[in-house]
Structure formats: C-alpha cells, structure tokens
Design an enzyme around this catalytic site. Structure first.
Site, PDB file in Angstrom:
ATOM      1  CD  GLU A 180      10.229  -2.835   6.670  1.00 55.36           C
ATOM      2  OE1 GLU A 180       9.504  -3.854   6.672  1.00 55.36           O
ATOM      3  OE2 GLU A 180      10.578  -2.262   5.635  1.00 55.36           O
TER       4      GLU A 180
ATOM      5  CD1 TRP B  51      -0.282  -1.666   3.033  1.00 55.18           C
ATOM      6  CD2 TRP B  51       0.671   0.333   3.318  1.00 55.18           C
ATOM      7  NE1 TRP B  51       0.525  -1.739   4.150  1.00 55.18           N
ATOM      8  CE2 TRP B  51       1.111  -0.525   4.348  1.00 55.18           C
ATOM      9  CE3 TRP B  51       1.128   1.656   3.300  1.00 55.18           C
ATOM     10  CZ2 TRP B  51       1.994  -0.106   5.348  1.00 55.18           C
ATOM     11  CZ3 TRP B  51       2.007   2.068   4.280  1.00 55.18           C
ATOM     12  CH2 TRP B  51       2.432   1.192   5.285  1.00 55.18           C
ATOM     13  CG  ASN B  52       5.161   1.385   0.403  1.00 58.70           C
ATOM     14  OD1 ASN B  52       4.763   0.432  -0.250  1.00 58.70           O
ATOM     15  ND2 ASN B  52       6.428   1.731   0.458  1.00 58.70           N
TER      16      ASN B  52
ATOM     17  CD  GLU C  33      -4.860  -6.638   2.028  1.00 61.04           C
ATOM     18  OE1 GLU C  33      -4.158  -6.443   1.022  1.00 61.04           O
ATOM     19  OE2 GLU C  33      -4.741  -7.639   2.760  1.00 61.04           O
TER      20      GLU C  33
ATOM     21  CD  GLU D   7      11.167  -5.457  -6.440  1.00 59.99           C
ATOM     22  OE1 GLU D   7      10.382  -4.532  -6.178  1.00 59.99           O
ATOM     23  OE2 GLU D   7      11.836  -5.513  -7.479  1.00 59.99           O
TER      24      GLU D   7
ATOM     25  CB  SER E 172       6.078  -7.647   5.181  1.00 54.26           C
ATOM     26  OG  SER E 172       5.138  -8.696   5.072  1.00 54.26           O
TER      27      SER E 172
ATOM     28  CD  GLU F 153       4.299 -11.883   9.546  1.00 55.44           C
ATOM     29  OE1 GLU F 153       4.430 -10.652   9.704  1.00 55.44           O
ATOM     30  OE2 GLU F 153       3.410 -12.549  10.084  1.00 55.44           O
TER      31      GLU F 153
ATOM     32  CB  CYS G 242      10.804  -0.837   1.118  1.00 54.80           C
ATOM     33  SG  CYS G 242      11.066  -0.251  -0.571  1.00 54.80           S
TER      34      CYS G 242
ATOM     35  CE  LYS H 152      -3.901  -8.890  -2.827  1.00 57.00           C
ATOM     36  NZ  LYS H 152      -4.177  -7.809  -1.851  1.00 57.00           N
TER      37      LYS H 152
ATOM     38  CD  GLU I  95      10.718  -7.474 -10.489  1.00 56.54           C
ATOM     39  OE1 GLU I  95      10.028  -6.702 -11.151  1.00 56.54           O
ATOM     40  OE2 GLU I  95      10.239  -8.219  -9.603  1.00 56.54           O
TER      41      GLU I  95
HETATM   42  P1  NAD Z   1       2.371  -7.139   3.205  1.00 56.99           P
HETATM   43  O1  NAD Z   1       3.409  -8.168   2.994  1.00 56.99           O
HETATM   44  O2  NAD Z   1       1.474  -7.249   4.366  1.00 56.99           O
HETATM   45  O3  NAD Z   1       1.414  -7.058   1.927  1.00 56.99           O
HETATM   46  C1  NAD Z   1       1.902  -6.832   0.625  1.00 56.99           C
HETATM   47  C2  NAD Z   1       0.903  -7.393  -0.370  1.00 56.99           C
HETATM   48  O4  NAD Z   1       0.859  -8.793  -0.201  1.00 56.99           O
HETATM   49  C3  NAD Z   1      -0.534  -6.890  -0.205  1.00 56.99           C
HETATM   50  O5  NAD Z   1      -1.109  -6.698  -1.469  1.00 56.99           O
HETATM   51  C4  NAD Z   1      -1.205  -8.047   0.515  1.00 56.99           C
HETATM   52  O6  NAD Z   1      -2.566  -8.128   0.239  1.00 56.99           O
HETATM   53  C5  NAD Z   1      -0.486  -9.221  -0.097  1.00 56.99           C
HETATM   54  N1  NAD Z   1      -0.510 -10.428   0.720  1.00 56.99           N
HETATM   55  C6  NAD Z   1      -0.642 -10.533   2.076  1.00 56.99           C
HETATM   56  N2  NAD Z   1      -0.640 -11.838   2.442  1.00 56.99           N
HETATM   57  C7  NAD Z   1      -0.473 -12.554   1.306  1.00 56.99           C
HETATM   58  C8  NAD Z   1      -0.353 -13.951   1.041  1.00 56.99           C
HETATM   59  N3  NAD Z   1      -0.424 -14.856   2.008  1.00 56.99           N
HETATM   60  N4  NAD Z   1      -0.158 -14.330  -0.235  1.00 56.99           N
HETATM   61  C9  NAD Z   1      -0.064 -13.412  -1.226  1.00 56.99           C
HETATM   62  N5  NAD Z   1      -0.186 -12.094  -1.037  1.00 56.99           N
HETATM   63  C10 NAD Z   1      -0.377 -11.673   0.212  1.00 56.99           C
HETATM   64  O7  NAD Z   1       3.144  -5.764   3.188  1.00 56.99           O
HETATM   65  P2  NAD Z   1       2.538  -4.310   3.430  1.00 56.99           P
HETATM   66  O8  NAD Z   1       2.310  -4.099   4.868  1.00 56.99           O
HETATM   67  O9  NAD Z   1       1.416  -4.106   2.474  1.00 56.99           O
HETATM   68  O10 NAD Z   1       3.756  -3.403   2.923  1.00 56.99           O
HETATM   69  C11 NAD Z   1       4.817  -3.022   3.708  1.00 56.99           C
HETATM   70  C12 NAD Z   1       6.017  -3.904   3.446  1.00 56.99           C
HETATM   71  O11 NAD Z   1       6.383  -3.865   2.070  1.00 56.99           O
HETATM   72  C13 NAD Z   1       7.234  -3.418   4.213  1.00 56.99           C
HETATM   73  O12 NAD Z   1       7.911  -4.513   4.747  1.00 56.99           O
HETATM   74  C14 NAD Z   1       8.070  -2.759   3.128  1.00 56.99           C
HETATM   75  O13 NAD Z   1       9.445  -2.681   3.408  1.00 56.99           O
HETATM   76  C15 NAD Z   1       7.785  -3.635   1.958  1.00 56.99           C
HETATM   77  N6  NAD Z   1       8.106  -2.963   0.705  1.00 56.99           N
HETATM   78  C16 NAD Z   1       9.183  -3.410  -0.016  1.00 56.99           C
HETATM   79  C17 NAD Z   1       9.535  -2.757  -1.196  1.00 56.99           C
HETATM   80  C18 NAD Z   1      10.713  -3.221  -2.028  1.00 56.99           C
HETATM   81  O14 NAD Z   1      10.815  -2.782  -3.169  1.00 56.99           O
HETATM   82  N7  NAD Z   1      11.596  -4.045  -1.507  1.00 56.99           N
HETATM   83  C19 NAD Z   1       8.790  -1.661  -1.638  1.00 56.99           C
HETATM   84  C20 NAD Z   1       7.711  -1.231  -0.871  1.00 56.99           C
HETATM   85  C21 NAD Z   1       7.370  -1.896   0.306  1.00 56.99           C
END
Ligand code: NAD
Length: 495
Positions: free
Chosen positions: A387, A158-159, A185, A257, A236, A238, A290, A182, A464
């Site tokens: 983080e 979402w960021n 949310e 990523e 993330s 996780e 991130c 996708k 990428e």
């Molecule tokens: P998140 O992992 O909770 O969610 C990211 C996306 O994954 C959302 O669209 C979510 O709906 C989806 N998702 C959640 N559970 C899933 C599953 N089991 N299977 C498939 N998809 C699933 O992360 P967030 O809170 O939305 O975003 C913040 C995180 O993203 C931070 O850790 C940030 O560092 C990271 N981030 C990384 C980069 C990068 O380029 N490395 C860029 C931006 C954000």
C-alpha cells in the site's frame, strides 16, 4: 468552555484533552500540528500518555452505568442533537479539517460533514430497532439481548478523522457505551471540535473523552488498558498488529479496519467511459484512501483504448491548494508521507516501471505529488504488493477472467475491489471469486451504513456497519428462561 484554545483559520479550537467533561492540559507536554497545505504550524495540542489515558478511562467507567441505563430513545435524542450541531458548525469543521489534513474544502462542505452527522443519526435510529430476539427451544426460550459492553477505545487515522471518528462514535454511544477517542496526531483538530460539540449538546460528563497524543504512547496505553472493553481501530496493518497484540493480552475484543491495495478490474464489455472516470476518482484525497482501487487490471483487448480514456479523465485532476475551487488533488499529509510516496515511485521506476501519468513530485513543491499511473510492473513488484497511500496507481493487463481473478487476489490485502463489466452473470461470478470485504460493481465508494464494512486477509478483522456495529459494541447475552417455570404459569399452561 475552559482550557487552552487556538485560532485555526479563524476557528476557535480547544487544544487540551477532554476528560470527564473538562478540558485539561494533562502533563503540559504538547505536540505541533502542521498544515499540509504550507507546512506551517496551526497550533500545538496536548500530548498525552498513560496518565491521561488512565484518567480518561476512569471517567468513562464512572459515566458508564448511567449512560447505559438510559433508554435508547433518550440516547438517540442527544445523538440527534449532536448531529444537528455538527451541521450547524459545518463551515468551522470543514475549514479545520481542510487545514489540518489537506482534504478538499469543497468535499468537506458538500459531503463529509453531512456524512459525519448522518453517522450519528443513522446509528441512533438503528439502536431503536435492536430487538430482543427470542429463540424458542424445547426446554427454554432464549432471549437474545444486545447490552452495552462498557468503555470503548476509538482510534482513527488522519486521512478522514471526522468521518471515521463519527463512524465509531455513532454505534458505540448509541449502544450505551462510553468512549475514549484518540485522534490522529497529524490531524487531531476536527476531533477536538467533536468533543466540544458533544459537550455543547449535553452529552453527560465522562461519556465522551478525548486524549491527544502519539500513537506509540497515548494509543498504545489506551489499547493496552485493562479496563477497556472494546477497541475499534482504523489504521495501517503494521499498527493493527500492535493493537491486536495489546488487545489479546487483555482478551479485549478488537475491530481492526486496516490498509488496502484494492484491484480495479475492467472487462472488455464494460462502460469504458464510466470506468475511466472512476479510475480518475482514485486520486481523490490525494489517493490517501484506504479503499482506493489502486491496481488497475484491464483486459488486454481494450487496454489502448481504455488508457486514452483514463488519461483524458485525469486531465481535470489539478493539483493544488485544497481550498481553491477547481483543485482536485491536495497535498500529502506530512513530509514523512511524501518521502514514503516518492520512495515507492522512485524504486518502481528503477525497477523498470513506465509512467503513463506523473511519476514525480508536483512542480508546486511542498507536499504536493502528481497523480501517477505506472505501467510495466510485475505482480510481485513492491509497487504492486504494498500500500502506497498516495496518488499512485499501477496498470496491468490480463487475457481472461481467471487471470484477472488471480492478479486481483494476488496480494496480502483484501479490503475492497472494483469491477466494471456489462454482463451481470460475469460480474456476479467474478465478484464471488474476489477476496475483498466490499466489491463495487460498476461503481465506487458507495457506502450504505447498514451494509457490512471491513477487510479480508490482512486488511482487517471484524465487520462494522448496521447490526454488525452493534454486534461488536455490545455484549450479546442469552437469557434462557425455562418454560412454565414461574409461579402461576405452569398451572395456566396446564389449562
Ligand atoms: P497508523 O496505523 O500509523 O495510525 C492510525 C492511528 O493509530 C493513529 O491515531 C495513531 O496515532 C494510532 N497508533 C499508532 N501507533 C499505535 C499503537 N502502537 N497503539 C495504538 N494506536 C496507535 O495509520 P495512519 O498512517 O494514520 O493511516 C493510514 C492507514 O490507515 C493506511 O494503511 C490506510 O489504509 C488505513 N486506513 C484504513 C481504513 C479502513 O477503513 N480500513 C480507513 C482509513 C485508513
């Protein structure tokens, strides 16, 4: 356009899934989309699951052969029109992105929407340069080709939904894949507009599909779908583990990523004024970046001077409504994110951290949090190791280069690092020792789309950007042709 729609900040936004060129309500289940600015509901969007995902993957599969067969130049024309229309709808996209994820309106208007358009243009042009390399062997000539992989699953956080979705859509579509996106949310609306724009500019039905939904349902169904050929995931660590496990079950190539806890190293010979301004810039997007250099590591000899300069540079970072001019730090995305950030800081303070700046929620209330810098922290403290993904930096000092590298490398992450030094030899020496996908020297957040992007350690898998994106989104095929094996050629070669 058909299907359910909502007015969001006077912008008309579709709220269904976009599957096979049609807006569909799916099962009829919906989820609420709140604005972080005031926590009011903006609209409800469809909430999909395995059925919607299966329909979208089917539509993408059906559309794949015709899209893949087009010449790259023909795909490029459609993607250029897509980019052009993104620019034409800049005001709408900016308004919706700001209302949806709380990012600064001015940043969306001045940079982000253009960058989204550029992502598409860059990769559409870059695809034209993919040549069939020939590796000459003693028996065969190896013709190495990039061929589209098939159906690509794209998942973004979402960021920065607009920026990150186009960063994936550009190379995936330019390479000849069809996609299922996708959206996040907590901020799904700019992605819905992207799907609408794709249809407006004539991207064929089924080439670009979008399924809204919770990550655990729609996201999980998508990454576990056996007919998906590529998974490009940003989120993330996780969730990345879950995505990686689902991908492994089908042996689907996945680009991950993930999160970061990047070091920001300042040597005593650095341009301190510039470095201080760059520290303050880590509060952009309320720290929900991130790549942010969230661990400030300063040479002890300049720590006092640098601290004063940093605090001065942070003064203009006014917290408030991201639509207001002069505001530099908007809200956190969601009450759960506020709870997360507050929890990290409260535990750090309990453990003895000392706030140089901020340290609590903003007096504005809501989801607003003060830019915060915490000193008196130790390397193995949670606040240094985990983080936060909010406007929270830590402050540590070091005595010599070895110690700086040890502290910088002392987490499980490796997304990026920032280093400031006035001496090239030192900068290059230290950059080579830092474990990070990107090291910025005397600058921050400069992203050339040709350059590789990704994380080391738990910050990700794969790269990428430029050719790396095509290496990921394509099957690289070697056609090994035996020398002089075609009728007429052997005789011609014999002379
Ligand atoms: P998140 O992992 O909770 O969610 C990211 C996306 O994954 C959302 O669209 C979510 O709906 C989806 N998702 C959640 N559970 C899933 C599953 N089991 N299977 C498939 N998809 C699933 O992360 P967030 O809170 O939305 O975003 C913040 C995180 O993203 C931070 O850790 C940030 O560092 C990271 N981030 C990384 C980069 C990068 O380029 N490395 C860029 C931006 C954000």
């Amino acid at each position: 356009m058909t299907g359910q729609r909502a007015s969001v900040g006077s912008v008309d936004v579709p709220t269904g899934h976009f599957i096979g060129g049609e807006w569909r309500p799916g099962s009829g289940e919906t989820m609420s989309v709140l604005s972080p600015i005031d926590q009011q509901e903006l609209t409800q969007v469809a909430a999909g699951g395995p059925d919607e995902v299966a329909a979208a993957v089917r539509a993408a599969r059906a559309a794949f052969p015709a899209w893949a067969e087009l010449e790259p130049i023909a795909r490029g024309q459609v993607l250029d029109a897509f980019a052009q229309r993104i620019r034409e709808r800049k005001q709408e996209l900016s308004t919706v992105e700001t209302l949806d994820n709380g990012s600064l309106l001015i940043a969306n208007q001045k940079r982000i929407v253009d960058r989204a358009a550029h992502n598409l243009e860059f990769f559409s042009r870059r695809a034209l340069e993919l040549s069939s390399d020939v590796i000459e062997g003693s028996v065969v000539d190896n013709h190495v080709r990039h061929e589209p992989a098939g159906v690509a699953a794209l998942i973004t956080p979402w960021n920065a939904p607009l920026m990150l979705s186009t960063w994936k859509l550009g190379p995936a579509l330019a390479a000849g894949n069809t996609v299922v996106l996708k959206p996040p949310e907590w901020a799904p609306l700019s992605c819905a507009l992207l799907a609408e724009i794709a249809a407006e500019v004539g991207i064929p039905r089924g080439v670009f599909n979008l399924v809204h939904g919770e990550g655990a349902r729609a996201g999980q169904a998508l990454v576990g779908h056996p007919d998906v050929d590529r998974i490009s995931f940003t989120g993330s660590v996780e969730t990345g583990r879950r995505v990686g496990a689902a991908a492994a079950a089908n042996v689907t190539p996945a680009s991950l990523e993930l999160g970061g806890k990047s070091a920001f190293v300042v040597f005593e010979d650095a341009d301190l004024e510039q470095a201080a301004k760059t520290v303050a810039a880590q509060f952009n997007n309320a720290g929900q970046v991130c790549l942010a250099g969230t661990r400030i590591l300063v040479h002890a000899s300049i720590a006092r001077d640098f601290q004063a300069r940093v605090l001065e540079a942070c003064k203009p970072f006014k917290v408030g409504d991201p639509r207001e001019r002069g505001v530099r730090v908007g809200p956190l995305i969601h009450p759960r994110q506020l709870e997360r950030v507050s929890g990290f800081v409260a535990r750090a303070l309990d453990a003895g951290a000392h706030p140089l700046l901020g340290g609590s929620e903003s007096e504005l209330g809501g989801l607003y949090y003060q830019p915060t810098i915490l000193a008196n922290v130790k390397q193995d403290d949670e606040i240094v190791q985990q983080e936060v993904f909010g406007p929270v930096l830590t402050w540590q000092t070091f005595e010599h280069e070895d110690e700086a590298c040890e502290l910088a490398n002392g987490t499980t992450y490796g997304l990026a690092a920032v280093l400031y030094s006035g001496e090239r030899a030192r900068a290059e020496r230290v950059a080579s020792r830092l474990v990070a996908g990107t090291v910025w020297v005397n600058c921050f957040f400069v992203r050339d789309l040709e350059a590789p992007f990704g994380g080391a350690r738990q910050s990700g898998v794969g790269r990428e950007g430029g050719l790396h994106s095509f290496d990921f989104f394509c099957d690289i095929k070697n056609v090994a042709i035996k020398h002089d094996s075609f009728t007429g050629e052997a005789e011609a070669a014999d002379g």
